[in-house]
Write a protein that holds these residues in place. Structure first.
Motif, short mmCIF file in Angstrom:
data_model
loop_
_atom_site.label_atom_id
_atom_site.label_comp_id
_atom_site.label_asym_id
_atom_site.label_seq_id
_atom_site.Cartn_x
_atom_site.Cartn_y
_atom_site.Cartn_z
N PHE A 156 5.97 6.54 1.64
CA PHE A 156 7.05 5.56 1.64
C PHE A 156 7.07 4.71 2.91
O PHE A 156 7.78 3.72 2.99
CB PHE A 156 8.39 6.26 1.46
N LYS A 157 6.31 5.13 3.90
CA LYS A 157 6.11 4.31 5.09
C LYS A 157 4.81 4.76 5.73
O LYS A 157 4.32 5.87 5.49
CB LYS A 157 7.28 4.47 6.08
N TYR A 158 4.23 3.90 6.52
CA TYR A 158 2.95 4.22 7.14
C TYR A 158 3.09 5.39 8.11
O TYR A 158 4.02 5.43 8.92
CB TYR A 158 2.38 3.00 7.87
N GLY A 159 2.19 6.34 7.95
CA GLY A 159 2.19 7.49 8.83
C GLY A 159 2.91 8.70 8.29
O GLY A 159 2.78 9.80 8.85
N ASP A 160 3.68 8.54 7.19
CA ASP A 160 4.36 9.72 6.65
C ASP A 160 3.44 10.48 5.71
O ASP A 160 2.30 10.05 5.43
CB ASP A 160 5.67 9.32 5.96
N GLY A 216 0.79 -1.22 0.00
CA GLY A 216 0.00 0.00 0.00
C GLY A 216 0.82 1.28 0.00
O GLY A 216 0.28 2.35 0.26
N LEU A 217 2.12 1.17 -0.30
CA LEU A 217 3.00 2.34 -0.33
C LEU A 217 3.30 2.75 -1.77
O LEU A 217 3.23 1.92 -2.69
CB LEU A 217 4.29 2.05 0.42
N CYS A 218 3.66 4.02 -1.96
CA CYS A 218 3.88 4.55 -3.31
C CYS A 218 5.18 4.01 -3.91
O CYS A 218 6.11 3.63 -3.20
CB CYS A 218 3.92 6.07 -3.27
N LYS A 219 5.23 4.02 -5.25
CA LYS A 219 6.41 3.59 -5.98
C LYS A 219 7.11 4.78 -6.62
O LYS A 219 6.47 5.72 -7.07
CB LYS A 219 6.03 2.59 -7.08
#
Length: 479
Positions: A314-318, A271-274
């Motif tokens: 790029f990570k959960y919560g950012d 679920g993070l961006c590429k």
């Protein structure tokens, strides 16, 4: 307020010295020497030598009404408002100094340079980046209150300018001017700013003999800024993405992958961006890390600010600031502007880049102002293309235009409607405004300008009359 208070106080002063005349606040020219009556009056006003006052002044530190910090608001700058109303963005002290300092050293601007500014100071480029060169670094600045394409290079020669700023369509206006000797008789070694189209970059540089063009990418309200500091032709900046992991950890700006069909951000299985790869198109984002000096000041309006933030990048919560700008990256990390996310539309199942179509039309009609956008048509999926061309002398040959567009654009990108107008409204930063034109659409009841429709059967644009307009609205004419 000062002038007003002095004017209010003058009757009381005149009561004590009846024959005094005051010039500075009445608009009178101050005579030299002063009239005897005025000179005599001044001798009656108590005065002391400045040296005496300074010698007896207190050495104690003055009391601070407010303890200023670099994070305090310096001023508000309004965005240009190309497709909507301008919004107030916050500029803080550290941003003013930081962004001006970065470009000062990247482009090797010195206090021996003379900077030519003909851009409005109420926008970020001139008001922040430009003035910072003089206020913080001591570079001399030549200000012109209004841009003149015909006088631009003459001014640079007259004031011995070595650096100049541009923005938006300013370079295209200069290139559209008749050629003259002063085109290359100036001493301008560097021009920097943003918005120089890749299609005219080389022509501009060669004609005006400008050795270095420093394209800068950034927005008034954002924290995503990059610069083309080694003057690579056509690039708006560079990101050192040869080592993606280091880039992700250290560099505050990056480009994330976007689905060109849906406009959605491409995410991995977690679920993070590429990140984009060379040859791909993505959106520039600026990482929001207040603890590392990478805050996103945003707008005065909190709701408008929230719409520009993406979470779980790029990570959960950012979180990251969304620039709304699509760029393509090459193998070396150079970025090339491609479009605004809001400036594309779908027609015949294909995405159309308004930036690409505008560039082609401007090339064909010899650099005239032109904007392109999509208009909704009843009974049709997507939006059809509409081009608005500034042609006050009505010299554009529409048959030739269509012929040239078929050579340079795919069929679905060729505008169905062409509106010929005397001029297109400009924003304060020399950007072409689409707001009112988009509201008009292709409504012949609102538009007084000549409006044409692409008749593919005859291979040219024909005048849109009431009968043809009704056929399009009713769906009798299949598009």
């Amino acid at each position: 307020m000062l002038a007003k208070s002095i004017q209010e106080a003058m009757p009381m002063i005149e009561e004590k010295i009846p024959h005094i005349e005051y010039y500075s606040y009445t608009g009178k020219d101050v005579p030299d020497p002063l009239p005897d009556t005025v000179a005599a009056s001044l001798t009656k006003i108590p005065h002391r030598p400045l040296e005496e006052v300074l010698w007896n002044a207190s050495s104690a530190t003055p009391l601070n009404a407010h303890k200023q910090t670099m994070n305090d608001k310096l001023y508000y700058i309004f965005t240009s408002g190309t497709t909507g109303l301008p919004k107030a963005a916050v500029i803080r002290h550290h941003r003013y100094i930081w962004i001006g300092m970065i470009l000062h050293y990247l482009f090797n601007i010195t206090d021996d340079d003379v900077l030519y500014l003909t851009l409005p100071l109420y926008h970020n480029n001139a008001g922040t980046i430009g003035t910072c060169q003089g206020i913080i670094f001591g570079t001399s600045i030549v200000l012109r209150d209004k841009f003149s394409a015909s006088q631009f290079w003459d001014d640079c020669i007259k004031y011995n300018c070595s650096v100049a700023m541009y923005i938006g369509e300013l370079c295209r206006y200069l290139l559209a001017q008749p050629k003259k000797a002063s085109d290359s008789q100036h001493k301008v070694r560097l021009m920097f700013g943003n918005g120089l189209r890749q299609e005219i970059w080389k022509d501009f540089k060669n004609r005006f003999n400008v050795k270095q063009i420093g394209e800068v990418y950034g927005s008034t309200e954002g924290n995503a800024n990059v610069a083309n500091y080694d003057f690579k032709e056509g690039a708006c900046g560079i990101i050192p993405c040869c080592v993606p992991f280091i880039c992700r950890l250290v560099f505050p700006v990056t480009v994330i992958k976007v689905d060109t069909q849906t406009g959605e951000y491409v995410r991995d299985k977690n679920g993070l961006c590429k990140l984009i790869k060379p040859g791909e198109v993505g959106e520039i984002v600026g990482k929001i890390r207040p603890d590392a000096g990478q805050a996103y000041p945003g707008y005065v309006n909190d709701e408008a600010t929230k719409k520009k933030i993406l979470f779980n990048v790029f990570k959960y919560g950012d979180s990251a600031f969304l620039s709304g700008d699509l760029v393509e990256m090459d193998d070396y990390g150079y970025l090339y502007f491609r479009d605004r996310t809001g400036d594309t539309y779908r027609w015949k199942g294909e995405n159309v880049s308004t930036n690409e179509v505008e560039a082609v039309i401007q090339k064909v009609v010899k650099l005239s102002d032109c904007v392109v956008f999509g208009v909704s048509i009843p009974h049709c999926d997507g939006k059809a293309g509409m081009a608005v061309i500034a042609d006050p002398n009505r010299i554009v040959d529409l048959s030739s235009l269509f012929t040239e567009l078929t050579k340079r654009l795919p069929a679905y990108s060729i505008p169905l409607f062409v509106r010929i107008t005397s001029q297109i409204e400009l924003t304060g930063s020399f950007k072409l405004s689409k707001t009112n034109l988009e509201k008009d659409g292709f409504d012949i009841n609102r538009i007084k300008d000549p409006l044409y429709f692409l008749d593919r059967k005859v291979g040219t644009y024909v005048l849109l009359d009431a009968s043809l307009y009704e056929d399009i609205l009713s769906g009798r004419l299949l598009l």
